[in-house]
Design a protein around this motif. Structure first.
Motif, PDB file in Angstrom:
ATOM      1  N   THR A 116     -11.109  17.063  -7.037  1.00  0.00           N
ATOM      2  CA  THR A 116     -11.901  17.750  -8.055  1.00  0.00           C
ATOM      3  C   THR A 116     -12.605  18.948  -7.446  1.00  0.00           C
ATOM      4  O   THR A 116     -13.198  18.845  -6.360  1.00  0.00           O
ATOM      5  CB  THR A 116     -12.952  16.812  -8.661  1.00  0.00           C
ATOM      6  OG1 THR A 116     -12.299  15.708  -9.295  1.00  0.00           O
ATOM      7  CG2 THR A 116     -13.791  17.544  -9.705  1.00  0.00           C
ATOM      8  N   VAL A 117     -12.529  20.078  -8.133  1.00  0.00           N
ATOM      9  CA  VAL A 117     -13.274  21.270  -7.733  1.00  0.00           C
ATOM     10  C   VAL A 117     -14.632  21.225  -8.421  1.00  0.00           C
ATOM     11  O   VAL A 117     -14.709  21.106  -9.647  1.00  0.00           O
ATOM     12  CB  VAL A 117     -12.524  22.559  -8.106  1.00  0.00           C
ATOM     13  CG1 VAL A 117     -13.372  23.783  -7.764  1.00  0.00           C
ATOM     14  CG2 VAL A 117     -11.188  22.629  -7.387  1.00  0.00           C
ATOM     15  N   MET A 171     -18.513  10.735  -5.447  1.00  0.00           N
ATOM     16  CA  MET A 171     -17.249  10.336  -6.061  1.00  0.00           C
ATOM     17  C   MET A 171     -17.256   8.853  -6.400  1.00  0.00           C
ATOM     18  O   MET A 171     -17.872   8.057  -5.691  1.00  0.00           O
ATOM     19  CB  MET A 171     -16.076  10.611  -5.110  1.00  0.00           C
ATOM     20  CG  MET A 171     -15.849  12.066  -4.788  1.00  0.00           C
ATOM     21  SD  MET A 171     -14.529  12.294  -3.558  1.00  0.00           S
ATOM     22  CE  MET A 171     -15.414  11.985  -2.026  1.00  0.00           C
ATOM     23  N   LYS A 172     -16.574   8.501  -7.462  1.00  0.00           N
ATOM     24  CA  LYS A 172     -16.215   7.116  -7.735  1.00  0.00           C
ATOM     25  C   LYS A 172     -14.828   6.945  -7.138  1.00  0.00           C
ATOM     26  O   LYS A 172     -13.820   7.243  -7.761  1.00  0.00           O
ATOM     27  CB  LYS A 172     -16.211   6.824  -9.229  1.00  0.00           C
ATOM     28  CG  LYS A 172     -15.923   5.375  -9.567  1.00  0.00           C
ATOM     29  CD  LYS A 172     -15.971   5.148 -11.080  1.00  0.00           C
ATOM     30  CE  LYS A 172     -15.678   3.692 -11.409  1.00  0.00           C
ATOM     31  NZ  LYS A 172     -15.687   3.463 -12.882  1.00  0.00           N
ATOM     32  N   ALA A 209     -14.991  20.763   1.762  1.00  0.00           N
ATOM     33  CA  ALA A 209     -14.494  19.589   1.039  1.00  0.00           C
ATOM     34  C   ALA A 209     -15.003  18.317   1.698  1.00  0.00           C
ATOM     35  O   ALA A 209     -15.234  18.278   2.913  1.00  0.00           O
ATOM     36  CB  ALA A 209     -12.967  19.587   1.003  1.00  0.00           C
ATOM     37  N   ALA A 210     -15.163  17.285   0.887  1.00  0.00           N
ATOM     38  CA  ALA A 210     -15.460  15.934   1.367  1.00  0.00           C
ATOM     39  C   ALA A 210     -14.332  15.036   0.885  1.00  0.00           C
ATOM     40  O   ALA A 210     -13.987  15.044  -0.306  1.00  0.00           O
ATOM     41  CB  ALA A 210     -16.809  15.447   0.839  1.00  0.00           C
ATOM     42  N   VAL A 211     -13.757  14.263   1.797  1.00  0.00           N
ATOM     43  CA  VAL A 211     -12.543  13.505   1.487  1.00  0.00           C
ATOM     44  C   VAL A 211     -12.687  12.069   1.979  1.00  0.00           C
ATOM     45  O   VAL A 211     -13.108  11.832   3.118  1.00  0.00           O
ATOM     46  CB  VAL A 211     -11.291  14.145   2.128  1.00  0.00           C
ATOM     47  CG1 VAL A 211     -10.024  13.510   1.575  1.00  0.00           C
ATOM     48  CG2 VAL A 211     -11.277  15.656   1.916  1.00  0.00           C
ATOM     49  N   ASP A 246     -14.491  10.836 -10.583  1.00  0.00           N
ATOM     50  CA  ASP A 246     -13.431   9.916 -10.192  1.00  0.00           C
ATOM     51  C   ASP A 246     -12.509  10.628  -9.213  1.00  0.00           C
ATOM     52  O   ASP A 246     -12.132  11.781  -9.428  1.00  0.00           O
ATOM     53  CB  ASP A 246     -12.617   9.472 -11.421  1.00  0.00           C
ATOM     54  CG  ASP A 246     -13.389   8.508 -12.306  1.00  0.00           C
ATOM     55  OD1 ASP A 246     -14.294   7.835 -11.797  1.00  0.00           O
ATOM     56  OD2 ASP A 246     -13.081   8.436 -13.503  1.00  0.00           O
ATOM     57  N   GLY A 247     -12.124   9.944  -8.174  1.00  0.00           N
ATOM     58  CA  GLY A 247     -11.203  10.537  -7.215  1.00  0.00           C
ATOM     59  C   GLY A 247     -11.668  10.338  -5.785  1.00  0.00           C
ATOM     60  O   GLY A 247     -12.676   9.674  -5.525  1.00  0.00           O
ATOM     61  N   ASP A 248     -10.938  10.949  -4.859  1.00  0.00           N
ATOM     62  CA  ASP A 248     -11.212  10.735  -3.446  1.00  0.00           C
ATOM     63  C   ASP A 248     -11.373  12.021  -2.656  1.00  0.00           C
ATOM     64  O   ASP A 248     -11.375  11.986  -1.422  1.00  0.00           O
ATOM     65  CB  ASP A 248     -10.102   9.868  -2.850  1.00  0.00           C
ATOM     66  CG  ASP A 248     -10.172   8.449  -3.369  1.00  0.00           C
ATOM     67  OD1 ASP A 248     -10.825   7.616  -2.717  1.00  0.00           O
ATOM     68  OD2 ASP A 248      -9.615   8.180  -4.444  1.00  0.00           O
ATOM     69  N   ALA A 249     -11.531  13.150  -3.346  1.00  0.00           N
ATOM     70  CA  ALA A 249     -11.820  14.407  -2.663  1.00  0.00           C
ATOM     71  C   ALA A 249     -12.538  15.342  -3.627  1.00  0.00           C
ATOM     72  O   ALA A 249     -12.180  15.430  -4.802  1.00  0.00           O
ATOM     73  CB  ALA A 249     -10.539  15.074  -2.160  1.00  0.00           C
TER      74      ALA A 249
END
Length: 204
Positions: free
Chosen positions: A46-47, A37-38, A92-94, A60-63
């Motif tokens: 994002t899936v 992720m960025k 999931a990775a967060v 882009d995003g945090d999960a």
């Protein structure tokens, strides 16, 4: 069954996975492409679908969430919480920092997992800065504790893991109990401001 791991400083920095030999080595070790992720300290989820996602794309995003068995998801951290969420069919990775806690990114990831059919979800948090070491200014401390009382600790110190556990009260979350500032085996912006990040990685 989900597979997961957390790297340390000794594996090399993964702050720039597109230009990192460490990222290539990690992908080879896991045997699957790794999606990074960025991270923006927001709440975008994002899936990742291996059939429609470019190999090793950065989102882009945090999960990031997936129900595909040939996909690995990574979260990059120095002091923030690397949260890996686990179920039989979805993972999931967060990235959960102070802003991510306020933005409820972990809750958003949990909701997306459920939409994909996940149940009996649990979580693991890897190395991160502990409540005894994470000191912030008094104004910031007051703002965070007002919203998330569980984060409050000794004077102006925030316990983000306690706040996350309270926020995800329906999920059993465990921590490895490793503080990045106290342990020189891990990158920590608070300890030495050295550029670099370790990662948490998960796959089905």
């Amino acid at each position: 069954m989900a597979r997961l791991l957390f790297t340390s400083r000794h594996f090399g920095s993964l702050d720039n996975p597109q230009a990192s030999d460490s990222a290539k080595q990690l992908s080879k070790l896991i045997g699957n492409p790794i999606y990074f992720m960025k991270q923006t300290h927001g709440n975008k989820v994002t899936v990742v679908d291996s059939q429609s996602s470019p190999n090793g794309a950065i989102y882009d995003g945090d999960a990031v969430v997936t129900d595909k068995p040939n996909v690995a998801l990574a979260v990059q951290v120095a002091d923030c919480l690397p949260l890996l969420l686990i179920s039989k069919s979805v993972v999931a990775a967060v990235h959960v920092g102070r802003k991510g806690l306020l933005n409820k990114v972990a809750l958003a990831a949990l909701d997306q997992m459920k939409k994909l059919g996940a149940d009996q979800i649990s979580g693991v948090v890897g190395p991160h800065i502990c409540g005894n070491c994470y000191e912030v200014d008094p104004v910031m401390y007051g703002e965070i504790v007002k919203e998330h009382p569980a984060t409050g600790g000794k004077s102006n110190h925030l316990n983000l893991f306690a706040g996350l556990k309270d926020q995800l009260s329906e999920v059993e979350i465990t921590s490895l109990g490793i503080c990045t500032k106290e342990n020189s085996d891990y990158f920590s912006h608070r300890a030495d401001a050295t550029l670099g990040r370790q990662v948490g990685v998960i796959s089905l």
